[in-house]
Design a protein around this motif. Structure first.
Motif, PDB file in Angstrom:
ATOM      1  N   ILE A  78      -7.554  -9.688   2.909  1.00  0.00           N
ATOM      2  CA  ILE A  78      -8.096  -8.327   2.861  1.00  0.00           C
ATOM      3  C   ILE A  78      -7.060  -7.374   2.266  1.00  0.00           C
ATOM      4  CG2 ILE A  78      -9.065  -6.444   4.242  1.00  0.00           C
ATOM      5  CD1 ILE A  78     -10.800  -9.005   3.836  1.00  0.00           C
ATOM      6  N   TYR A  79      -5.802  -7.562   2.673  1.00  0.00           N
ATOM      7  CA  TYR A  79      -4.721  -6.730   2.109  1.00  0.00           C
ATOM      8  C   TYR A  79      -4.631  -6.921   0.595  1.00  0.00           C
ATOM      9  CZ  TYR A  79       0.010  -5.068   1.090  1.00  0.00           C
ATOM     10  OH  TYR A  79       1.079  -4.405   0.552  1.00  0.00           O
ATOM     11  N   SER A  80      -4.570  -8.187   0.168  1.00  0.00           N
ATOM     12  CA  SER A  80      -4.429  -8.470  -1.261  1.00  0.00           C
ATOM     13  C   SER A  80      -5.592  -7.865  -2.043  1.00  0.00           C
ATOM     14  CB  SER A  80      -4.430  -9.996  -1.474  1.00  0.00           C
ATOM     15  OG  SER A  80      -3.328 -10.410  -2.214  1.00  0.00           O
TER      16      SER A  80
ATOM     17  N   CYS B  81       4.392  -1.765  -7.733  1.00  0.00           N
ATOM     18  CA  CYS B  81       3.959  -3.034  -7.121  1.00  0.00           C
ATOM     19  C   CYS B  81       5.171  -3.804  -6.610  1.00  0.00           C
ATOM     20  CB  CYS B  81       3.223  -3.880  -8.155  1.00  0.00           C
ATOM     21  SG  CYS B  81       1.845  -3.017  -8.901  1.00  0.00           S
ATOM     22  N   PRO B  82       5.603  -3.506  -5.378  1.00  0.00           N
ATOM     23  CA  PRO B  82       6.767  -4.222  -4.844  1.00  0.00           C
ATOM     24  C   PRO B  82       6.434  -5.666  -4.502  1.00  0.00           C
ATOM     25  CG  PRO B  82       6.307  -2.166  -3.630  1.00  0.00           C
ATOM     26  CD  PRO B  82       5.112  -2.470  -4.469  1.00  0.00           C
ATOM     27  N   GLY B  83       7.513  -6.434  -4.257  1.00  0.00           N
ATOM     28  CA  GLY B  83       7.360  -7.813  -3.779  1.00  0.00           C
ATOM     29  C   GLY B  83       7.577  -7.822  -2.284  1.00  0.00           C
ATOM     30  N   ILE B  84       8.676  -8.410  -1.843  1.00  0.00           N
ATOM     31  CA  ILE B  84       8.979  -8.398  -0.409  1.00  0.00           C
ATOM     32  C   ILE B  84      10.067  -7.364  -0.160  1.00  0.00           C
ATOM     33  CG2 ILE B  84       9.758  -9.745   1.564  1.00  0.00           C
ATOM     34  CD1 ILE B  84       8.750 -12.232   0.146  1.00  0.00           C
ATOM     35  N   VAL B  85       9.720  -6.340   0.598  1.00  0.00           N
ATOM     36  CA  VAL B  85      10.646  -5.238   0.853  1.00  0.00           C
ATOM     37  C   VAL B  85      10.984  -5.237   2.340  1.00  0.00           C
ATOM     38  CG1 VAL B  85      11.068  -2.791   0.438  1.00  0.00           C
ATOM     39  CG2 VAL B  85       9.279  -3.967  -0.860  1.00  0.00           C
TER      40      VAL B  85
ATOM     41  N   CYS C 229       0.704  -0.063  -4.916  1.00  0.00           N
ATOM     42  CA  CYS C 229       0.001  -1.327  -5.094  1.00  0.00           C
ATOM     43  C   CYS C 229       0.943  -2.399  -4.538  1.00  0.00           C
ATOM     44  CB  CYS C 229      -0.333  -1.516  -6.579  1.00  0.00           C
ATOM     45  SG  CYS C 229      -1.363  -2.929  -6.957  1.00  0.00           S
ATOM     46  N   SER C 230       1.014  -3.554  -5.134  1.00  0.00           N
ATOM     47  CA  SER C 230       1.849  -4.654  -4.632  1.00  0.00           C
ATOM     48  C   SER C 230       1.763  -5.793  -5.625  1.00  0.00           C
ATOM     49  CB  SER C 230       1.317  -5.115  -3.273  1.00  0.00           C
ATOM     50  OG  SER C 230       1.875  -6.344  -2.895  1.00  0.00           O
ATOM     51  N   GLN C 231       2.726  -6.705  -5.551  1.00  0.00           N
ATOM     52  CA  GLN C 231       2.520  -7.947  -6.319  1.00  0.00           C
ATOM     53  C   GLN C 231       1.252  -8.644  -5.814  1.00  0.00           C
ATOM     54  OE1 GLN C 231       2.800 -11.216  -4.993  1.00  0.00           O
ATOM     55  NE2 GLN C 231       3.370 -10.467  -2.971  1.00  0.00           N
ATOM     56  N   ALA C 232       0.889  -8.339  -4.535  1.00  0.00           N
ATOM     57  CA  ALA C 232      -0.340  -8.899  -3.961  1.00  0.00           C
ATOM     58  C   ALA C 232      -1.593  -8.295  -4.593  1.00  0.00           C
ATOM     59  CB  ALA C 232      -0.358  -8.676  -2.446  1.00  0.00           C
ATOM     60  N   GLY C 233      -1.411  -7.293  -5.434  1.00  0.00           N
ATOM     61  CA  GLY C 233      -2.520  -6.726  -6.212  1.00  0.00           C
ATOM     62  C   GLY C 233      -2.604  -7.353  -7.591  1.00  0.00           C
TER      63      GLY C 233
ATOM     64  N   PRO D 236       9.535  -2.440   8.294  1.00  0.00           N
ATOM     65  CA  PRO D 236       8.787  -2.915   9.467  1.00  0.00           C
ATOM     66  C   PRO D 236       7.505  -3.658   9.083  1.00  0.00           C
ATOM     67  CG  PRO D 236       9.639  -0.722   9.864  1.00  0.00           C
ATOM     68  CD  PRO D 236       9.957  -1.028   8.431  1.00  0.00           C
ATOM     69  N   MET D 237       6.834  -3.244   7.985  1.00  0.00           N
ATOM     70  CA  MET D 237       5.616  -3.959   7.570  1.00  0.00           C
ATOM     71  C   MET D 237       5.919  -5.416   7.272  1.00  0.00           C
ATOM     72  SD  MET D 237       3.194  -3.522   4.187  1.00  0.00           S
ATOM     73  CE  MET D 237       2.153  -2.192   4.765  1.00  0.00           C
ATOM     74  N   TRP D 238       6.987  -5.637   6.498  1.00  0.00           N
ATOM     75  CA  TRP D 238       7.301  -7.022   6.143  1.00  0.00           C
ATOM     76  C   TRP D 238       7.706  -7.844   7.367  1.00  0.00           C
ATOM     77  CZ3 TRP D 238       5.778 -10.501   3.161  1.00  0.00           C
ATOM     78  CH2 TRP D 238       6.369 -11.768   3.295  1.00  0.00           C
ATOM     79  N   GLU D 239       8.485  -7.231   8.273  1.00  0.00           N
ATOM     80  CA  GLU D 239       8.895  -7.930   9.517  1.00  0.00           C
ATOM     81  C   GLU D 239       7.676  -8.462  10.261  1.00  0.00           C
ATOM     82  OE1 GLU D 239      11.445  -5.799  12.344  1.00  0.00           O
ATOM     83  OE2 GLU D 239      12.621  -5.204  10.597  1.00  0.00           O
ATOM     84  N   GLU D 240       6.619  -7.643  10.331  1.00  0.00           N
ATOM     85  CA  GLU D 240       5.419  -8.034  11.067  1.00  0.00           C
ATOM     86  C   GLU D 240       4.677  -9.158  10.320  1.00  0.00           C
ATOM     87  OE1 GLU D 240       4.528  -7.468  14.021  1.00  0.00           O
ATOM     88  OE2 GLU D 240       2.497  -8.325  13.931  1.00  0.00           O
ATOM     89  N   ILE D 241       4.621  -9.062   8.985  1.00  0.00           N
ATOM     90  CA  ILE D 241       3.958 -10.139   8.215  1.00  0.00           C
ATOM     91  C   ILE D 241       4.705 -11.450   8.436  1.00  0.00           C
ATOM     92  CG2 ILE D 241       3.416 -11.011   5.889  1.00  0.00           C
ATOM     93  CD1 ILE D 241       3.036  -8.098   5.001  1.00  0.00           C
ATOM     94  N   ASP D 242       6.033 -11.387   8.352  1.00  0.00           N
ATOM     95  CA  ASP D 242       6.838 -12.599   8.568  1.00  0.00           C
ATOM     96  C   ASP D 242       6.536 -13.183   9.949  1.00  0.00           C
ATOM     97  OD1 ASP D 242       9.150 -14.478   8.197  1.00  0.00           O
ATOM     98  OD2 ASP D 242       9.820 -13.374   9.964  1.00  0.00           O
TER      99      ASP D 242
ATOM    100  N   GLU E 244       9.235 -18.828   2.889  1.00  0.00           N
ATOM    101  CA  GLU E 244       8.154 -19.376   2.057  1.00  0.00           C
ATOM    102  C   GLU E 244       7.831 -18.440   0.887  1.00  0.00           C
ATOM    103  OE1 GLU E 244       6.315 -22.438   2.170  1.00  0.00           O
ATOM    104  OE2 GLU E 244       8.216 -22.740   3.225  1.00  0.00           O
ATOM    105  N   PHE E 245       7.633 -17.137   1.203  1.00  0.00           N
ATOM    106  CA  PHE E 245       7.325 -16.163   0.147  1.00  0.00           C
ATOM    107  C   PHE E 245       8.489 -16.054  -0.839  1.00  0.00           C
ATOM    108  CE2 PHE E 245       3.794 -14.696   2.726  1.00  0.00           C
ATOM    109  CZ  PHE E 245       2.931 -14.071   1.837  1.00  0.00           C
ATOM    110  N   ALA E 246       9.716 -16.102  -0.292  1.00  0.00           N
ATOM    111  CA  ALA E 246      10.899 -15.835  -1.123  1.00  0.00           C
ATOM    112  C   ALA E 246      11.166 -16.931  -2.152  1.00  0.00           C
ATOM    113  CB  ALA E 246      12.121 -15.634  -0.238  1.00  0.00           C
TER     114      ALA E 246
ATOM    115  N   GLY F 251      -3.470 -13.248  -5.689  1.00  0.00           N
ATOM    116  CA  GLY F 251      -3.916 -13.365  -4.296  1.00  0.00           C
ATOM    117  C   GLY F 251      -2.820 -13.966  -3.437  1.00  0.00           C
ATOM    118  N   ASN F 252      -2.474 -13.281  -2.334  1.00  0.00           N
ATOM    119  CA  ASN F 252      -1.407 -13.780  -1.452  1.00  0.00           C
ATOM    120  C   ASN F 252      -1.993 -14.564  -0.286  1.00  0.00           C
ATOM    121  OD1 ASN F 252       1.469 -11.516  -1.363  1.00  0.00           O
ATOM    122  ND2 ASN F 252       0.361 -12.355  -3.103  1.00  0.00           N
ATOM    123  N   PRO F 253      -1.392 -15.708   0.060  1.00  0.00           N
ATOM    124  CA  PRO F 253      -1.907 -16.490   1.176  1.00  0.00           C
ATOM    125  C   PRO F 253      -1.906 -15.698   2.485  1.00  0.00           C
ATOM    126  CG  PRO F 253       0.271 -17.280   0.488  1.00  0.00           C
ATOM    127  CD  PRO F 253      -0.188 -16.300  -0.540  1.00  0.00           C
TER     128      PRO F 253
HETATM  129  C1  LIG Z   1       3.216  -7.009   1.776  1.00  0.00           C
HETATM  130  C2  LIG Z   1       3.148  -7.145   0.337  1.00  0.00           C
HETATM  131  O1  LIG Z   1       2.585  -6.313  -0.322  1.00  0.00           O
HETATM  132  C3  LIG Z   1       3.727  -8.213  -0.342  1.00  0.00           C
HETATM  133  C4  LIG Z   1       4.329  -9.318   0.365  1.00  0.00           C
HETATM  134  O2  LIG Z   1       3.715  -8.209  -1.540  1.00  0.00           O
END
Ligand SMILES: CC(=O)C(C)=O
Ligand SMILES: NC(=O)C1=CN([C@@H]2O[C@H](COP(=O)(O)OP(=O)(O)OC[C@H]3O[C@@H](n4cnc5c(N)ncnc54)[C@H](O)[C@@H]3O)[C@@H](O)[C@H]2O)C=CC1
Length: 259
Positions: free
Chosen positions: A154-156, A184-188, A141-145, A191-197, A214-216, A148-150
């Protein structure tokens, strides 16, 4: 080596968080099926495990394809001699500004992030039943679960779905001796996070790194996380110390979101 002799399958294990989970579960004593739709990276991770003290096989599967997920679980069970834990880790996270969302992007994200988890749950049930024992199902899952993440609508929402699935499956599968939990990770730093950034920074007309900053701002512990931080949490969920826990979606986000 507390789980010596048990078998775990990790999807999306060719890089990032999945790779760290595969390495950690191998260290815990699991024989590990390293599953990815990238055959090369899956093979590399399995080799990394086999070169140390562990035991691993690489399997090719696209988690959005139900038959491929069932085939991977069956192969893991037959080749590694059992089946005890599935980690439904594979996911994708394209940025999606609300007005630009297309049917194709909704299908792509939901097919992998939501349906991939459903197929993994079903395939694991089949394997556990065939072996006449319960097991552990662990979902990404994710903290985005949780919030809602800006720019990640769709991901959230796909991760909110995973949290719902985790709760319902926990209730439905308890009679079979199966527990179902999520991490439920935060910012890890993957490569996924690099692309989001990159995407968030670009949309704001700023250089790479802006999105991360901004997220941090909301991270209480004031550092991004390493894949190994998440793998430690999954090690707990896969092991006997979490036997009396089910239906939980554990935040491991350095304090971005509080329940
Ligand atoms: C990518 C993601 O799940 C975050 C930022 O929580
Ligand atoms: N990196 C982060 O900041 C966070 C990640 N997560 C979740 O953790 C999980 C892993 O994320 P990362 O390691 O960061 O991602 P990543 O993009 O770095 O790695 C994902 C891996 O999954 C594989 N994969 C993607 N789609 C697949 C498919 N259809 N079938 C099989 N394999 C597939 C890729 O080939 C890759 O090896 C995802 O579910 C993600 O949503 C959750 C919170 C934060």
């Amino acid at each position: 080596m507390s789980d010596h002799g048990k078998v775990a399958l990790v999807t999306g294990a060719g890089q990032g968080i999945g790779r760290a989970i595969a390495l950690r579960l191998a260290k815990d004593g699991f024989a590990v099926a390293v599953v990815d739709f990238n055959a090369e990276t899956a093979k590399k991770v399995a080799e990394e495990i086999n070169k140390t003290d562990g035991r691993a096989i690489a399997l090719l599967a696209d988690v959005s394809d139900r038959d491929q997920v069932f085939a991977a679980v069956e192969a893991a069970k037959n080749q590694l001699g059992g089946f005890d834990v599935i980690v439904n880790n594979a996911g994708i996270a394209p940025t999606t500004l609300i007005e630009d969302i297309t049917p194709e992007i909704v299908d792509r994200v939901y097919n992998i992030n939501v349906k991939g988890v459903i197929w993994g749950i079903q395939a694991a049930i089949k394997a556990f039943k065939s072996l006449n024992h319960g097991g552990k199902i662990i979902n990404a899952c994710s903290q985005a679960g949780h919030v809602g993440n800006p720019e990640l609508a769709i991901y959230s929402s796909s991760k909110f779905a995973v949290r719902g699935l985790t709760q319902t499956a926990a209730r439905d599968l308890a009679p079979l001796g199966i527990t179902v939990n999520a991490y439920c990770p935060g910012i890890v730093k993957t490569p996924m996070w690099e692309e989001i950034d990159h995407q968030v920074s670009k949309a704001a007309g700023k250089p790479d790194g802006y999105g991360t900053a901004e997220f941090a701002k909301s991270i209480t512990l004031k550092r991004l996380s390493e894949p190994e931080d998440v793998a430690g949490c999954v090690s707990y969920l896969a092991g006997p110390d979490s036997d009396y826990m089910t239906g939980q979606s554990l935040l491991i986000d350095g304090g971005m979101v509080f329940n």
